[in-house]
Every structure is written in C-alpha cells, then in structure tokens.
Write an enzyme that holds these catalytic residues in place. Sequence first.
Site, short mmCIF file in Angstrom:
data_model
loop_
_atom_site.label_atom_id
_atom_site.label_comp_id
_atom_site.label_asym_id
_atom_site.label_seq_id
_atom_site.Cartn_x
_atom_site.Cartn_y
_atom_site.Cartn_z
CE1 TYR A 158 -3.96 2.17 0.72
CE2 TYR A 158 -2.58 3.17 2.41
CZ TYR A 158 -3.73 3.19 1.63
OH TYR A 158 -4.63 4.22 1.76
CB VAL A 159 3.76 2.25 2.16
CG1 VAL A 159 4.85 3.30 2.11
CG2 VAL A 159 3.01 2.31 3.49
CE LYS A 162 -3.50 5.02 -1.56
NZ LYS A 162 -4.49 5.59 -2.46
P1 NDP Z 1 -13.42 2.49 0.74
O1 NDP Z 1 -12.96 1.06 0.86
O2 NDP Z 1 -14.40 3.00 1.73
O3 NDP Z 1 -14.04 2.75 -0.75
C1 NDP Z 1 -13.27 2.37 -1.85
C2 NDP Z 1 -13.96 2.78 -3.13
O4 NDP Z 1 -13.11 2.42 -4.23
C3 NDP Z 1 -15.28 2.09 -3.38
O5 NDP Z 1 -16.13 2.97 -4.06
C4 NDP Z 1 -14.89 0.91 -4.28
O6 NDP Z 1 -15.94 0.44 -5.13
C5 NDP Z 1 -13.81 1.56 -5.11
N1 NDP Z 1 -12.88 0.62 -5.69
C6 NDP Z 1 -12.06 -0.26 -5.06
N2 NDP Z 1 -11.36 -0.95 -5.96
C7 NDP Z 1 -11.72 -0.50 -7.19
C8 NDP Z 1 -11.36 -0.82 -8.51
N3 NDP Z 1 -10.47 -1.77 -8.80
N4 NDP Z 1 -11.95 -0.14 -9.52
C9 NDP Z 1 -12.88 0.81 -9.28
N5 NDP Z 1 -13.26 1.16 -8.04
C10 NDP Z 1 -12.70 0.51 -7.01
O7 NDP Z 1 -12.09 3.34 0.73
P2 NDP Z 1 -11.81 4.83 1.29
O8 NDP Z 1 -12.91 5.72 0.92
O9 NDP Z 1 -11.38 4.72 2.69
O10 NDP Z 1 -10.51 5.21 0.43
C11 NDP Z 1 -10.55 6.01 -0.72
C12 NDP Z 1 -9.14 6.39 -1.10
O11 NDP Z 1 -8.54 7.12 -0.03
C13 NDP Z 1 -8.23 5.19 -1.36
O12 NDP Z 1 -7.33 5.49 -2.42
C14 NDP Z 1 -7.48 5.06 -0.06
O13 NDP Z 1 -6.24 4.42 -0.23
C15 NDP Z 1 -7.32 6.52 0.34
N6 NDP Z 1 -7.06 6.74 1.75
C16 NDP Z 1 -7.97 6.35 2.71
C17 NDP Z 1 -7.70 6.58 4.04
C18 NDP Z 1 -8.65 6.19 5.13
O14 NDP Z 1 -8.29 6.38 6.32
N7 NDP Z 1 -9.84 5.71 4.85
C19 NDP Z 1 -6.44 7.22 4.46
C20 NDP Z 1 -5.57 7.58 3.38
C21 NDP Z 1 -5.89 7.36 2.08
P3 NDP Z 1 -16.87 -0.83 -4.69
O15 NDP Z 1 -17.76 -0.34 -3.59
O16 NDP Z 1 -17.65 -1.20 -5.90
O17 NDP Z 1 -15.93 -1.89 -4.21
#
Ligand code: NDP
Length: 250
Positions: A158-159, A162
């Site tokens: 993951y790191v 990112k």
């Molecule tokens: P969630 O797991 O809550 O939501 C992830 C979203 O991404 C969902 O809409 C999911 O769709 C979609 N998704 C996952 N894989 C794919 C794919 N292969 N193609 C298209 N869509 C995809 O994640 P977060 O909202 O927590 O995270 C959002 C972003 O923020 C990420 O990049 C994460 O790394 C980053 N982030 C989050 C942090 C946190 O504390 N939450 C901290 C730092 C960064 P579906 O529902 O259909 O699976």
Amino acid sequence: MTQYNLSGKIALVTGGSRGIGRSIVQMLSESGATVAFTYRSRKEEADSLVAELQSKGGKAVAFQSDAANTAQSNDVVQGVIKEFGRLDILVNNAGITKDGLLMRMSEQDWDDVIATNLKSVFNFTKAAVRQMMSQQSGKIINISSVVGITGNAGQANYVASKAGVIGFTKSIAKEIASRNVQVNAIAPGFIETEMTEKLNEKQKESILGIIPMRRMAKPEEVASVVCFLASDGANYITGQTLCVDGGMVM
Ligand code: NDP
C-alpha cells in the site's frame, strides 16, 4: 463547509460509490459540477448515489469499471467525453488495502494493491490528459496517503503504491504545467470509512495517540480539499501533496 463554484465543470471520480470517493462525488455535485464516477462491484450503492444527486437537481452518472484495467479505464474516460463534451476534473480515488508483514505478503497481494492504487492512476490520467491539454485547462487530483510519505510497517504494498502516486503526481505536473493543467495529490491521514473500520480497537487507540488533533476525519474533510484543488482558487498550485491528517505529518 466552504463551497467552491464548480458550475459547468465536468468531473470524473474513480471509486466514487463509497467512503471518501462518495463524499467527493456529493460535494463536487453540490458545488455545481456534473459528476461521473466509477465503482468496481457494489452497484446498489452506486445507483443510490446517482438517485440521491439527481433528486437534488444534480447531474450524475455511474460506470461499473475496474480501475486497474487499462482498456476499461480508457472506455470510461472516452464515454464521459462523448457524453459531456469535455473533462475538467479527474479525481483518482479508487484504492484498496491488503495488509501484511513483508514475510507473509503474497505476490498476488502485492500485485493487486499496486494495480488498483497506482496503475489505475496511470490508466485514468493517461486517458484524460489529451483532452485536458487540448482544452488548455484541467485539474487532476490524486488521493495518496500520509503513509506514502512516512512508511508503515505491515503495509509495504500500500505504501509503495501511495508513494508512487506522489512521484507520479510531481512528474505529470511538470510534464503538463505549460498546458494549464494542474496535478496535485492529497495525503489523507485516518478517515472514517470501511477501510479503517477493519482496524481493531487497540489499533484505533494507538492511531489516535499519534494524531495531534486526537480524532479521525470525516470523509467530507477530504472532499472539501478536493473541491478547493478543483476550483479556480487553486489555479497556481501544481505538483503538491496536501496532507489532510489532523497534524500527523508536519
Ligand atoms: P473504501 O474502501 O471506503 O471505498 C473504496 C472505493 O473504491 C469504493 O467505491 C470501491 O468500489 C472503489 N474501488 C475499489 N477498488 C476499485 C477498482 N479496482 N476499480 C474501481 N473502483 C474501485 O475506501 P476509502 O474511501 O477509505 O478510500 C478512498 C481512497 O482514499 C483510497 O485510495 C485510499 O487508499 C485513500 N485513503 C484512505 C484513508 C482512510 O483512512 N480511509 C487514508 C488515506 C488514504 P466498490 O464499492 O464497488 O468496491
């Protein structure tokens, strides 16, 4: 929350059905943008979001697509340009975790996380830049993470993804700065979504101990920074990584 004027703008958000992405889609729409977003599998949540935005008078469309797949990503971008005639804002948000110490990390877990979190950013950005360069305007906002700056034991895949997003952001910012397309990253700290729900109480407690503000953020607190970077107020900012982390990284 502060509102930015994004009326008439066409935005595309990857992974917009849940968590931070959902909040980004909602806030872009409330700010006046027409919003297309992708999701991978959970159609009901995507459909409910489209219905919610439409009921408020917004214009929204959802695409089922795997962000790690180059051909599918290209199709989504072309679909948005075909339907709306332009693309002003791209938010690369889709992301997953498959945590584990390196000794126990499988090749599949490495590949999956790099493909979904980093290759996806290449896929969508490459598909979008030609249009933005010809428009002589555009904003690309990549969602990285504070651990991409600090590192984190148990999250090497993951790191790496990112940190890769931050390097990619800087490089593309330099490549297309003269075409008036700005490319920035946001590095969230810990945000209340399904991704952080997986953490147990002990992990959450130790995390709160390293956040100077002593709380996790709501997804809206990331979405509002996306809207700022997407607005004309951020026209002279490019290549930057903004931490939205309650003071963790200074
Ligand atoms: P969630 O797991 O809550 O939501 C992830 C979203 O991404 C969902 O809409 C999911 O769709 C979609 N998704 C996952 N894989 C794919 C794919 N292969 N193609 C298209 N869509 C995809 O994640 P977060 O909202 O927590 O995270 C959002 C972003 O923020 C990420 O990049 C994460 O790394 C980053 N982030 C989050 C942090 C946190 O504390 N939450 C901290 C730092 C960064 P579906 O529902 O259909 O699976």
